[in-house]
Scaffold this active site. Structure first.
Site, PDB file in Angstrom:
ATOM      1  N   LYS A 111      33.438  -3.734 -13.183  1.00  0.00           N
ATOM      2  CA  LYS A 111      33.433  -3.964 -11.730  1.00  0.00           C
ATOM      3  C   LYS A 111      34.647  -3.330 -11.080  1.00  0.00           C
ATOM      4  O   LYS A 111      34.548  -2.732 -10.009  1.00  0.00           O
ATOM      5  CB  LYS A 111      33.428  -5.470 -11.427  1.00  0.00           C
ATOM      6  CG  LYS A 111      32.097  -6.109 -11.735  1.00  0.00           C
ATOM      7  CD  LYS A 111      31.878  -7.409 -11.008  1.00  0.00           C
ATOM      8  CE  LYS A 111      30.523  -7.954 -11.449  1.00  0.00           C
ATOM      9  NZ  LYS A 111      29.987  -8.980 -10.638  1.00  0.00           N
ATOM     10  N   LYS A 193      20.101  -2.900 -20.040  1.00  0.00           N
ATOM     11  CA  LYS A 193      19.772  -4.292 -20.355  1.00  0.00           C
ATOM     12  C   LYS A 193      18.805  -4.883 -19.318  1.00  0.00           C
ATOM     13  O   LYS A 193      18.940  -4.607 -18.127  1.00  0.00           O
ATOM     14  CB  LYS A 193      21.100  -5.063 -20.332  1.00  0.00           C
ATOM     15  CG  LYS A 193      20.983  -6.544 -20.604  1.00  0.00           C
ATOM     16  CD  LYS A 193      22.348  -7.194 -20.555  1.00  0.00           C
ATOM     17  CE  LYS A 193      22.250  -8.577 -19.950  1.00  0.00           C
ATOM     18  NZ  LYS A 193      23.459  -9.348 -19.946  1.00  0.00           N
ATOM     19  N   LYS A 196      18.922 -10.270 -14.858  1.00  0.00           N
ATOM     20  CA  LYS A 196      18.544 -11.058 -13.689  1.00  0.00           C
ATOM     21  C   LYS A 196      18.807 -10.282 -12.408  1.00  0.00           C
ATOM     22  O   LYS A 196      18.177 -10.492 -11.402  1.00  0.00           O
ATOM     23  CB  LYS A 196      19.424 -12.298 -13.607  1.00  0.00           C
ATOM     24  CG  LYS A 196      19.190 -13.352 -14.632  1.00  0.00           C
ATOM     25  CD  LYS A 196      20.340 -14.360 -14.519  1.00  0.00           C
ATOM     26  CE  LYS A 196      20.340 -15.350 -15.628  1.00  0.00           C
ATOM     27  NZ  LYS A 196      21.591 -16.102 -15.679  1.00  0.00           N
TER      28      LYS A 196
HETATM   29  P1  AMP Z   1      23.287 -14.176 -18.345  1.00  0.00           P
HETATM   30  O1  AMP Z   1      21.892 -13.956 -17.877  1.00  0.00           O
HETATM   31  O2  AMP Z   1      24.095 -12.936 -18.264  1.00  0.00           O
HETATM   32  O3  AMP Z   1      23.931 -15.390 -17.758  1.00  0.00           O
HETATM   33  O4  AMP Z   1      23.169 -14.464 -19.897  1.00  0.00           O
HETATM   34  C1  AMP Z   1      22.782 -15.683 -20.474  1.00  0.00           C
HETATM   35  C2  AMP Z   1      22.534 -15.505 -21.946  1.00  0.00           C
HETATM   36  O5  AMP Z   1      21.374 -14.699 -22.155  1.00  0.00           O
HETATM   37  C3  AMP Z   1      23.673 -14.804 -22.687  1.00  0.00           C
HETATM   38  O6  AMP Z   1      23.792 -15.338 -23.997  1.00  0.00           O
HETATM   39  C4  AMP Z   1      23.223 -13.375 -22.715  1.00  0.00           C
HETATM   40  O7  AMP Z   1      23.799 -12.638 -23.746  1.00  0.00           O
HETATM   41  C5  AMP Z   1      21.711 -13.535 -22.898  1.00  0.00           C
HETATM   42  N1  AMP Z   1      21.001 -12.390 -22.302  1.00  0.00           N
HETATM   43  C6  AMP Z   1      20.917 -12.063 -20.988  1.00  0.00           C
HETATM   44  N2  AMP Z   1      20.185 -10.943 -20.793  1.00  0.00           N
HETATM   45  C7  AMP Z   1      19.811 -10.538 -22.038  1.00  0.00           C
HETATM   46  C8  AMP Z   1      19.041  -9.432 -22.526  1.00  0.00           C
HETATM   47  N3  AMP Z   1      18.493  -8.522 -21.729  1.00  0.00           N
HETATM   48  N4  AMP Z   1      18.851  -9.329 -23.860  1.00  0.00           N
HETATM   49  C9  AMP Z   1      19.374 -10.258 -24.692  1.00  0.00           C
HETATM   50  N5  AMP Z   1      20.098 -11.318 -24.304  1.00  0.00           N
HETATM   51  C10 AMP Z   1      20.323 -11.462 -22.990  1.00  0.00           C
END
Ligand code: AMP
Ligand code: TRP
Length: 328
Positions: A111, A193, A196
């Site tokens: 960022k 990746k 969200k």
């Molecule tokens: P976040 O959505 O960044 O808050 O991530 C929440 C959890 O989901 C964390 O353990 C991330 O590493 C996992 N995670 C989020 N997006 C992915 C993805 N595309 N592939 C695998 N794990 C993910």
């Protein structure tokens, strides 16, 4: 039983990446570990949040944890902000983290490199809070996606630093990264990746997407012109991603899937992945609706908060004693 802890931020809608990279593993671990899973709402506010949305996302996340199969009789599910010890130990951890360590964290570094304005101090120091989340419960393992590994490594350093200075206090945790599905990629750009925050909705499958729309997203996923269903993340990232998704949802090994598709094209393969996703989402969403109606969300969080608070309070008392905050 070894202890395990993990958390997810209640920001935006959960994706299939969150399920495959995180929640699915929690469900698999719940029988063999003393598992703590929490809603990281204090981490969520490192970026400005709308109050109404934050509330909804928090409730949804708890309901989705349960709908994905977390069993409140086996797992302690709690809300971070309700256990005030996180903030207290978070500060203590912030004071033993070096600026240089935080500057090296990729989330902040990316960022800052992009020249983003309005980066909060909270976003900068949040890895120290994450360390507190983990150390409060003496977690042996922290199951996370590969993007979070760096934060768990910082946690290990902070635990060792504290133990060295004040005597044995914290368990030094290990990150646990699942082999298949550690990273799920965007359906439209399989080198990125699935996230969200992705702008193109066709690239992401939300757990609350209409299953028919999700099916279409799989059918229109970007692949390649090689035409062989095989796992090669460099030359065929789109197919590799679909293999990961199918294997994760059905528990069939990637090897076994590619064997079944020897001599067959992508069309048939995509159809199978689309159907697996459709079925998975349909079941999940039925559970989700039932859970929201049942009042279970409030009950689970109330009980979870109580259990977590007890443990956290005990640990924090010990820490305060060690650092000289307890004077009588
Ligand atoms: P976040 O959505 O960044 O808050 O991530 C929440 C959890 O989901 C964390 O353990 C991330 O590493 C996992 N995670 C989020 N997006 C992915 C993805 N595309 N592939 C695998 N794990 C993910
Ligand atoms: N930082 C994690 C994320 O962005 C969420 C999180 C906060 C977490 N505290 C944690 C994960 C402790 C594991 C353990 O996804």
């Amino acid at each position: 039983m070894k202890k395990m802890l993990s958390g997810i931020k209640p920001t935006g809608r959960l994706t299939l990446g969150n399920y495959i990279g995180a929640i699915r593993n929690f469900v698999n671990y719940q029988d063999n570990y003393e598992l703590y899973v929490f809603i990281a709402n204090m981490h969520a506010i490192t970026v400005a949040q709308d109050k109404t949305e934050l509330k909804k996302n928090t409730k949804d996340l708890i309901a989705l944890y349960l709908a994905c199969g977390l069993d409140p009789n086996k797992v302690t599910i709690f809300l971070q902000s309700d256990v005030h010890e996180h903030a207290e130990l978070g500060w203590i951890m912030t004071c033993s983290t070096y600026m240089g360590e935080l500057q090296r964290m990729t989330q902040y570094k990316d960022k800052a490199a992009k020249g983003e304005i309005g980066i909060t101090a909270g976003l900068f120091t949040y890895p120290s809070l994450m360390a507190a989340d983990i150390l409060l419960y003496d977690a042996d393992y922290v199951p996370v996606g590969v993007d979070q590994k760096q934060h768990v490594e910082l946690t290990r350093n902070l635990a060792e630093r504290f133990n060295h200075r004040y005597g044995d206090t914290f368990t030094v945790p290990e990150p646990l990264i699942a082999k298949v599905g550690a990273k799920v990629y965007s359906l439209q750009d399989p080198t990125k990746k699935m996230s969200k925050s992705e702008e193109n909705p066709k690239g992401t499958i939300d757990l609350l997407d209409d299953p028919n729309i999700a099916k279409k997203k799989i059918m229109s996923a970007v692949t390649d012109s090689i035409g062989i269903v095989q796992y090669d993340i460099d030359t065929q990232p789109g197919i590799a991603n679909l293999l990961t998704i199918l294997s994760s949802l059905t528990n069939e090994s990637i090897e076994s899937i590619t064997k079944r598709y020897e001599g067959k094209g992508y069309g048939e393969f995509k159809k199978e992945v689309a159907n697996a996703v459709f079925e998975f989402l349909t079941n999940l969403q039925k559970n989700y609706v039932d859970i929201l109606k049942s009042g279970l969300v409030e009950q689970v969080i109330t009980e979870g908060n109580m259990k977590a608070s007890k443990l956290a309070a005990k640990k924090l008392r010990k820490v305060k004693r060690k650092i000289g905050f307890e004077i009588f």
